[in-house]
Design an enzyme around this catalytic site. Structure first.
Site, short mmCIF file in Angstrom:
data_model
loop_
_atom_site.label_atom_id
_atom_site.label_comp_id
_atom_site.label_asym_id
_atom_site.label_seq_id
_atom_site.Cartn_x
_atom_site.Cartn_y
_atom_site.Cartn_z
CE LYS A 83 30.61 57.86 46.54
NZ LYS A 83 30.76 59.24 46.08
O1 3DU Z 1 23.62 63.96 40.48
P1 3DU Z 1 24.13 65.23 41.14
O2 3DU Z 1 24.85 66.15 40.20
O3 3DU Z 1 23.04 65.93 41.92
O4 3DU Z 1 25.29 64.82 42.19
C1 3DU Z 1 25.13 63.89 43.18
C2 3DU Z 1 26.31 63.89 44.13
O5 3DU Z 1 26.13 62.87 45.08
C3 3DU Z 1 27.66 63.65 43.50
O6 3DU Z 1 28.60 64.43 44.21
C4 3DU Z 1 27.95 62.19 43.71
O7 3DU Z 1 29.32 61.92 43.87
C5 3DU Z 1 27.23 61.94 45.03
N1 3DU Z 1 26.71 60.59 45.17
C6 3DU Z 1 25.80 60.06 44.31
O8 3DU Z 1 25.41 60.70 43.32
C7 3DU Z 1 25.30 58.78 44.55
C8 3DU Z 1 25.70 58.08 45.60
O9 3DU Z 1 25.20 56.90 45.82
C9 3DU Z 1 26.62 58.64 46.46
C10 3DU Z 1 27.09 59.90 46.23
#
Ligand code: 3DU
Length: 250
Positions: A85
């Site tokens: 990011k």
């Molecule tokens: O919610 P999860 O565990 O499926 O993870 C989502 C991933 O995507 C995590 O690595 C987070 O840093 C990334 N992410 C978002 O969740 C939302 C965004 O807007 C951008 C990246």
């Protein structure tokens, strides 16, 4: 081979659009390494890339991430994406992009609000010279994202545009290799797809644990799904990854 070609090849070979977000946490470093490697091995044939966050790099260090994680992904012909990011001025962005690309990452995530001149220009320059990818954060998946990304901004041409619409236009203008739009916002995905045209890949995090519906995101125009906890926290990661699996072309 370029990042775009690597992820396309993996998506076609494995008949999937799932990018694994490898965000495991563990206070024991050796256990964190082996758990991370186990998840990659379990789901390697069901994903098309591995995304790594700064939190894993902080916990393991650059060398371990390079030797134990990126190399393993490469063994399975899976490209790796660094979720940095990036959002700073040119010279520090350049240093970070170079460092991550030197480690072997195939693409990097950056925030377009840094702008081009002496901002992300350096990142695109480094990426282009090495055939790496730059993926731009265009609309986040968390509920609080709306307050900023949906803001109506007065444009110099007199027409109002939402912030995410402006960011999408910038991604097209800068020739980004992808944009990130939360899966929790199918209507935003449709609008971004309309603005970006058919070829710019849209990466959508926020399915499963964050409540987004994978089918709705893909129907709205997402190309890839980014999935973390729903896979690596499952007692059977391969089964969970199987449930998210959708072919790139049906
Ligand atoms: O919610 P999860 O565990 O499926 O993870 C989502 C991933 O995507 C995590 O690595 C987070 O840093 C990334 N992410 C978002 O969740 C939302 C965004 O807007 C951008 C990246």
């Amino acid at each position: 081979m370029s990042f775009e070609d690597k992820i396309l090849r993996a998506a076609e070979t494995n008949k999937t659009r799932t990018v694994l977000a490898l965000d495991l946490e563990d206070t024991d470093v050796s256990r964190l390494i082996s758990r991370s490697r186990d998840v990659i091995r379990d789901v390697a044939a069901l994903i098309c890339a591995v995304k790594i966050n700064r939190q894993l790099v902080m916990a393991l260090g650059l060398g371990v991430v390079r030797d134990s994680i990126i190399k393993l992904a490469e063994d399975f012909s899976l490209p790796t994406i660094m979720d940095a990011k990036l959002n700073d001025v040119g010279h520090t962005n350049r240093f970070m992009a170079r460092t991550y690309f030197d480690m072997g990452f195939d693409a990097i995530i950056a925030s377009p609000i840094a702008g081009w001149e002496n901002g992300l220009d350096t990142v695109f320059e480094v990426a282009k010279s090495r055939k790496k990818g730059v993926i731009l954060l265009t609309y986040m998946s968390n509920p609080g994202a709306e307050a900023f990304y949906s803001l109506m901004a007065a444009h110099t041409d007199g027409h109002g545009k939402r912030v995410f619409e402006i960011l999408t236009d910038l991604a097209v203008e800068w020739k980004a290799q992808g944009i990130i739009v939360g899966a929790t916002q199918p209507r935003v995905i449709s609008r971004v797809r309309q603005l970006a045209g058919p070829n710019l890949p849209i990466y959508s995090p926020g399915v499963g644990a964050q409540g987004g519906d994978p089918g709705a995101a893909l129907d709205a125009g997402s190309t890839y799904l980014i999935v973390g906890r729903s896979i690596y926290n499952s007692s059977d990661p391969a089964k969970a990854a199987m449930e998210f699996r959708r072919p790139l072309r049906s």
